[in-house]
Scaffold this motif. Structure first.
Motif, mmCIF file in Angstrom:
data_model
loop_
_atom_site.group_PDB
_atom_site.id
_atom_site.type_symbol
_atom_site.label_atom_id
_atom_site.label_comp_id
_atom_site.label_asym_id
_atom_site.label_seq_id
_atom_site.Cartn_x
_atom_site.Cartn_y
_atom_site.Cartn_z
ATOM 1 N N LEU A 222 0.833 -1.199 0.000
ATOM 2 C CA LEU A 222 0.000 0.000 0.000
ATOM 3 C C LEU A 222 0.872 1.255 0.000
ATOM 4 O O LEU A 222 1.934 1.284 0.636
ATOM 5 N N ILE A 223 0.405 2.287 -0.697
ATOM 6 C CA ILE A 223 1.103 3.566 -0.756
ATOM 7 C C ILE A 223 0.253 4.629 -0.074
ATOM 8 O O ILE A 223 -0.915 4.832 -0.419
ATOM 9 N N TYR A 224 0.833 5.321 0.912
ATOM 10 C CA TYR A 224 0.222 6.484 1.556
ATOM 11 C C TYR A 224 1.028 7.705 1.120
ATOM 12 O O TYR A 224 2.238 7.756 1.365
ATOM 13 N N ALA A 225 0.367 8.681 0.511
ATOM 14 C CA ALA A 225 1.097 9.815 -0.055
ATOM 15 C C ALA A 225 0.590 11.145 0.496
ATOM 16 O O ALA A 225 -0.617 11.415 0.496
ATOM 17 N N LEU A 226 1.518 11.965 0.964
ATOM 18 C CA LEU A 226 1.247 13.365 1.278
ATOM 19 C C LEU A 226 1.652 14.200 0.083
ATOM 20 O O LEU A 226 2.784 14.115 -0.396
ATOM 21 N N GLY A 230 -3.234 17.347 -1.522
ATOM 22 C CA GLY A 230 -4.010 16.511 -0.619
ATOM 23 C C GLY A 230 -3.516 15.072 -0.609
ATOM 24 O O GLY A 230 -2.675 14.671 -1.419
ATOM 25 N N PHE A 231 -4.057 14.311 0.288
ATOM 26 C CA PHE A 231 -3.688 12.910 0.478
ATOM 27 C C PHE A 231 -4.074 12.060 -0.730
ATOM 28 O O PHE A 231 -5.081 12.291 -1.393
ATOM 29 N N GLY A 232 -3.255 11.034 -1.001
ATOM 30 C CA GLY A 232 -3.580 10.029 -2.001
ATOM 31 C C GLY A 232 -3.164 8.665 -1.486
ATOM 32 O O GLY A 232 -2.205 8.555 -0.707
ATOM 33 N N MET A 233 -3.879 7.627 -1.910
ATOM 34 C CA MET A 233 -3.560 6.276 -1.430
ATOM 35 C C MET A 233 -3.817 5.254 -2.521
ATOM 36 O O MET A 233 -4.811 5.340 -3.249
ATOM 37 N N HIS A 234 -2.920 4.285 -2.612
ATOM 38 C CA HIS A 234 -3.108 3.154 -3.513
ATOM 39 C C HIS A 234 -3.163 1.883 -2.673
ATOM 40 O O HIS A 234 -2.204 1.505 -2.017
ATOM 41 N N LEU A 244 -8.333 2.744 -4.676
ATOM 42 C CA LEU A 244 -7.564 3.977 -4.610
ATOM 43 C C LEU A 244 -8.396 5.098 -4.001
ATOM 44 O O LEU A 244 -9.636 5.094 -4.107
ATOM 45 N N TYR A 245 -7.704 6.061 -3.383
ATOM 46 C CA TYR A 245 -8.382 7.144 -2.676
ATOM 47 C C TYR A 245 -7.683 8.470 -2.938
ATOM 48 O O TYR A 245 -6.445 8.521 -3.098
ATOM 49 N N VAL A 246 -8.471 9.542 -2.923
ATOM 50 C CA VAL A 246 -7.925 10.895 -2.894
ATOM 51 C C VAL A 246 -8.696 11.706 -1.863
ATOM 52 O O VAL A 246 -9.897 11.514 -1.656
#
Length: 418
Positions: A222-226, A230-234, A244-246
Motif C-alpha cells: 500500500l502507498i500512503y502519499a502526502l 491533498g492525500f492520495g492512497m493506492h 484507490l483514494y484521494v
C-alpha cells in the motif's frame, strides 16, 4: 432451552426472495447486527455450543454488498485461523510485509516484517462477511434478515428481551445477554439512557473519494502519499482489482468527479519518476466523510456494544474492522467465562476494550493528521507552516528505526487481549 443446546433453525439463504427462519422464543445471546462483529461473535459462540440469534435490519443482499475496509491486522488473521474461519482468506488474501510512505517526490518503504516480525493481509470486509455468512449457512445458525423495529428492553434485568417485527408480525426473544453490533446508527447505543453514556466525537474537514477499478495493482504494498494538493492512497482488493483514494472536501458531490478527473488527481498525488499508475474501468466510487467517535462505556446492564456501535476511526490506519474483531474476541471469551460461572470478563469488558480502543484512536488520528492537507486554514503562511511540519514529521519517521518500529507495531495491530 438447556445450556449448551445449539440452535439449528435454517438460515434464510434465498436471494432476493427471503423467508423467516424459525426463531426460538428464548436464547442465551441475542446479537443485533450481522456485520463482521455480529457474525464473528456468532461463530465464537457456536463453536462453544452457546445458543444465539442474530437479528439484522437489512436484507441479506444488502449486507453482502456493503463495501468497507480491506486490511486485516495480524491479530485478526490469527483469530480467524484459530477458529477455522480462514479458508477463503488463505486462498484470496494478499499478505503484505509493509507500506510505502511518499512525500516530496520520494517513496520510502516501512518493512513491518523486519521491524516487528508481523504482517498485514489485504482482504476486503465484503469477502469476510460473505465467508462468515456462508459458514453460518453451513452450521444452520439462526439469522433473521429484515428484522424491523428492533428494540432491546429490560437490559438491567436478569433476563432482557429483544422485540422486533418481521413481515409485519411482532416477535419477542428472551435472552441472558444482548450484544449491540448494529453500527453507528443502530438502536442499541441509542437505547442507553443519556445519563448513563457519554459520546466523544470529532469530525475532520476532509473526506475520502474512494474507487474500485478493474486493473491490477501498480504496487506491491500500500502507498500512503502526502501531496500539496491533498492525500492520495493506492490499495488493492485482489491481484485484479485496485482500491484507490484521494482527499476531497467532505461536502463534495461524487457527481462532480468524472472518471477522468479522478485519474488525473491520482496521477498527480501518487506520481513518481520511474513509476507508472495503471488505469482501468472504475466500477464503484463514493465519498466518505472522516470522523472519530468513542462512547464512554460499552456496557449497560446485560447489554454490550461491539464495533461501530461503540467506536469509529478514520480509515487512514485501517483500524475499524480490526477493532470490531478485537472487541468480539474479548467479549466472546467473557461470555464463555460467564456461562462457566465467572463474571470477571464481562465486568471488565468495557474497560479493557476501551483502553485498547483509545490507543487505536490515537494512532488513527496521528496517521490522519500527518498525511492530510488542511486546505481550510485561511492563512496561506499557516497552511505552508503546517505542511512543512508534516514533511518534517515524515522525515523523522522514515529516518528513525525507533519511529518506524512504533508505526509497524501499531499498524500490524495491538494484542486483542489488552
Amino acid at each position: 432451552m438447556a445450556a449448551g443446546e445449539v440452535v439449528r433453525a435454517k438460515l434464510v439463504t434465498t436471494i432476493p426472495t427471503t423467508r423467516e427462519a424459525h426463531v426460538p422464543a428464548s436464547t442465551s445471546v441475542a446479537i443485533i447486527g450481522a456485520g463482521p462483529a455480529g457474525l464473528m461473535l456468532g461463530h465464537l459462540l457456536a463453536q462453544a455450543g452457546v445458543p444465539f440469534v442474530i437479528l439484522e435490519a437489512q436484507p441479506r443482499e444488502h449486507v453482502l454488498g456493503r463495501i468497507r475496509a480491506g486490511v486485516l491486522e495480524q491479530g485478526s488473521v490469527d483469530l480467524l485461523a484459530r477458529h477455522g474461519l480462514d479458508a477463503d482468506l488463505r486462498e484470496r488474501g494478499l499478505t503484505h510485509h509493509g507500506i510505502y510512505l511518499q512525500y516530496e517526490g520520494e517513496r520510502h518503504h516501512i518493512d513491518f516484517l523486519d521491524l516487528v516480525g508481523r504482517t498485514v493481509t489485504v482482504y476486503g470486509q465484503q469477502a469476510l462477511v460473505a465467508h462468515l455468512l456462508a459458514e453460518h449457512d453451513r452450521i444452520g445458525s439462526t439469522i433473521v434478515f429484515e428484522a424491523k423495529e428492533v428494540q432491546p428492553t429490560g437490559v438491567t434485568d436478569p433476563r432482557p428481551t429483544v422485540t422486533y417485527t418481521h413481515d409485519g408480525v411482532g416477535h419477542e426473544i428472551e435472552c441472558d445477554l444482548v450484544v449491540g453490533a448494529d453500527g453507528y446508527h443502530g438502536i442499541c447505543r441509542r437505547s442507553i439512557p443519556s445519563g448513563e453514556i457519554e459520546v466523544f466525537e470529532r469530525s475532520y474537514p476532509f473526506g475520502w473519494l474512494g474507487i474500485l477499478a478493474d486493473v491490477p495493482p501498480s504496487t506491491d504494498d500500500l502507498i500512503y502519499a502526502l501531496h500539496p494538493e491533498g492525500f492520495g492512497m493506492h490499495s488493492m482488493r485482489s491481484l485484479e482489482v485496485s482500491r484507490l483514494y484521494v482527499q476531497v472536501a467532505p461536502d463534495e458531490s461524487i457527481d462532480d468527479w468524472s472518471d477522468a478527473r479522478i485519474w488525473d488527481a491520482l496521477h498527480e498525488r501518487l506520481g513518481l519518476e520511474g513509476w507508472q499508475l495503471q488505469e482501468g474501468p472504475i466500477t464503484e466510487k463514493s465519498i466518505t466523510p472522516m470522523r472519530s467517535f468513542v462512547t464512554s462505556t460499552l456496557q449497560h446492564g446485560r447489554m454490550f456494544l461491539a464495533g461501530d456501535a461503540g467506536h469509529i476511526v478514520p480509515p487512514t490506519g485501517a483500524k475499524g474492522l480490526n477493532s470490531a474483531l478485537a472487541d468480539v474476541a474479548m467479549l466472546g471469551q467473557a461470555i464463555l467465562d460467564h456461562r462457566a460461572g465467572d463474571d470477571t470478563g464481562l465486568a471488565r469488558y468495557s474497560e479493557r476494550a476501551l483502553a485498547r480502543q483509545w490507543k487505536v484512536q490515537h494512532f488513527s488520528q496521528w496517521m490522519t493528521e500527518m498525511l492530510h492537507v488542511l486546505h481550510e486554514v485561511p492563512d496561506a503562511s499557516a497552511r505552508a507552516f503546517r505542511y512543512r511540519s508534516q514533511v518534517g514529521q515524515l522525515d523523522h519517521l522514515t529516518g528513525s528505526v525507533a519511529a518506524r518500529r512504533s508505526l509497524a507495531e501499531q499498524y500490524t495491530g495491538l494484542p486483542f487481549t489488552e
